[in-house]
Scaffold this motif. Structure first.
Motif, PDB file in Angstrom:
ATOM      1  N   SER A 186       0.824  -1.208   0.000  1.00 50.06           N
ATOM      2  CA  SER A 186       0.000   0.000   0.000  1.00 50.06           C
ATOM      3  C   SER A 186       0.859   1.260   0.000  1.00 50.06           C
ATOM      4  N   SER A 243       0.501   3.969  -2.820  1.00 45.04           N
ATOM      5  CA  SER A 243       0.217   5.369  -2.479  1.00 45.04           C
ATOM      6  C   SER A 243       1.227   6.310  -3.129  1.00 45.04           C
ATOM      7  N   HIS A 282      -8.650  11.881  -6.728  1.00 44.10           N
ATOM      8  CA  HIS A 282      -7.495  12.536  -6.117  1.00 44.10           C
ATOM      9  C   HIS A 282      -7.071  13.769  -6.924  1.00 44.10           C
ATOM     10  N   SER A 302      -2.815  13.949  -2.029  1.00 48.44           N
ATOM     11  CA  SER A 302      -3.174  12.597  -2.466  1.00 48.44           C
ATOM     12  C   SER A 302      -2.640  11.546  -1.502  1.00 48.44           C
ATOM     13  N   PHE A 303      -1.397  11.677  -1.091  1.00 47.65           N
ATOM     14  CA  PHE A 303      -0.752  10.644  -0.276  1.00 47.65           C
ATOM     15  C   PHE A 303      -1.425  10.507   1.084  1.00 47.65           C
ATOM     16  N   SER A 349     -10.741   8.632  -0.354  1.00 46.43           N
ATOM     17  CA  SER A 349     -10.271   7.304  -0.759  1.00 46.43           C
ATOM     18  C   SER A 349     -11.117   6.196  -0.148  1.00 46.43           C
ATOM     19  N   VAL A 355     -11.781   2.872  -2.774  1.00 47.68           N
ATOM     20  CA  VAL A 355     -10.745   1.847  -2.851  1.00 47.68           C
ATOM     21  C   VAL A 355     -11.358   0.458  -2.989  1.00 47.68           C
ATOM     22  N   THR A 398      -6.617  -1.695  -4.691  1.00 48.16           N
ATOM     23  CA  THR A 398      -6.266  -0.270  -4.756  1.00 48.16           C
ATOM     24  C   THR A 398      -6.355   0.367  -3.377  1.00 48.16           C
ATOM     25  N   THR A 428      -4.821   2.350  -0.296  1.00 48.55           N
ATOM     26  CA  THR A 428      -3.743   3.287   0.012  1.00 48.55           C
ATOM     27  C   THR A 428      -3.197   3.019   1.417  1.00 48.55           C
TER      28      THR A 428
END
Length: 267
Positions: free
Chosen positions: A61, A65, A137, A198-199, A205, A209, A213, A215
């Motif tokens: 992940s 990410s 994102h 985004s991170f 998210s 997800v 996918t 994160t």
């Protein structure tokens, strides 16, 4: 001479202390040598940082990410930079509305954006896909790029562009050789901010997800539903330190205070 401490200075000190208090607790807690969360930490060990690599869901992940945030930053920077330039240089009907729409994710609650994205992407078949997550994102990252580019353009000297045109330079050459280099600090800062947005994102998210996918913030959240041990503190410390590195880089490149500065459209 002893300077008198103002009430505002005292308030600022406690606000800053409150903001950084998680760092003062989480990072020391991650260095404990026991198998339970404790503060102050019992003993001293880096064992919980080594154990991160024993959990493939964290490693996978984390890599996912990074890839998602990097791609988000690139796309958001391209779109946000071009949008900022168009809004600042050209006066056209509806420009204020477009500007408001581009910056609206800054004011709309992330929960609402997440639910709206889920409903929309479910209708078009992108829910639970990498593309759907990427588009969401990009949506929440573009406003930071636009804001920084507009701020950079507030003091932009357009006479340099006009001089280049007079000398016979083509529009693309003017854009590539004059406009972009002068805006580089603002553009790079926008890219860093888009990457961080985004991170570190969780709320948006969470709705988009899938098992393939996931994160890193959501992997940490899922892990905490089952186990609460110092491993959570260690991986959280890694995320905090990575974010701090990018924030320091952002401050060195552009200055955080300018993010909230004037973005007036005066030429």
């Amino acid at each position: 001479m002893i300077k008198k401490i103002s009430p505002l200075g005292i308030i600022t000190f406690f606000v800053v202390l409150f903001v950084i208090s998680p760092l003062l607790i989480i990072i020391p807690t991650s260095l404990t040598s026991v198998k339970y969360l404790s503060f102050p930490p019992v003993g001293f060990s880096f064992m919980w940082y080594a154990k991160i690599f024993d959990r493939p869901e964290f490693v996978d992940s984390f890599i996912f990410s990074l890839e998602l945030a990097a791609l988000t930053a690139v796309i958001s920077t391209i779109i946000g930079t071009l949008a900022g330039l168009a809004l600042h240089k050209y006066k056209f009907r509806g420009s204020g509305v477009i500007n408001g729409l581009l910056l609206s994710p800054l004011t709309v609650p992330a929960l609402i954006i997440g639910i709206a994205a889920l409903l929309f992407f479910t209708r078009i078949g992108l829910a639970g896909t990498f593309l759907g997550l990427l588009l969401a994102h990009v949506l929440i990252s573009i406003p930071y790029v636009v804001r920084l580019v507009l701020t950079g353009l507030s003091n932009f000297d357009y006479t340099l562009e006009r001089a280049a045109y007079i000398m016979g330079a083509k529009p693309f050459n003017v854009f590539w050789d004059i406009t972009l280099p002068l805006l580089r600090p603002a553009i790079m800062s926008g890219m860093i901010f888009a990457f961080l947005t985004s991170f570190d994102n969780v709320t948006v998210s969470l709705f988009l997800v899938s098992p393939s996918t996931t994160t890193l913030p959501l992997a940490i959240f899922s892990y905490m539903q089952e186990i609460l041990d110092p491993l959570v503190a260690s991986i959280s410390s890694v995320v905090i330190l990575l974010s701090l590195i990018f924030i320091i880089l952002l401050e060195r490149v552009y200055g955080l205070d300018r993010l909230f500065g004037s973005n007036s459209h005066s030429h």
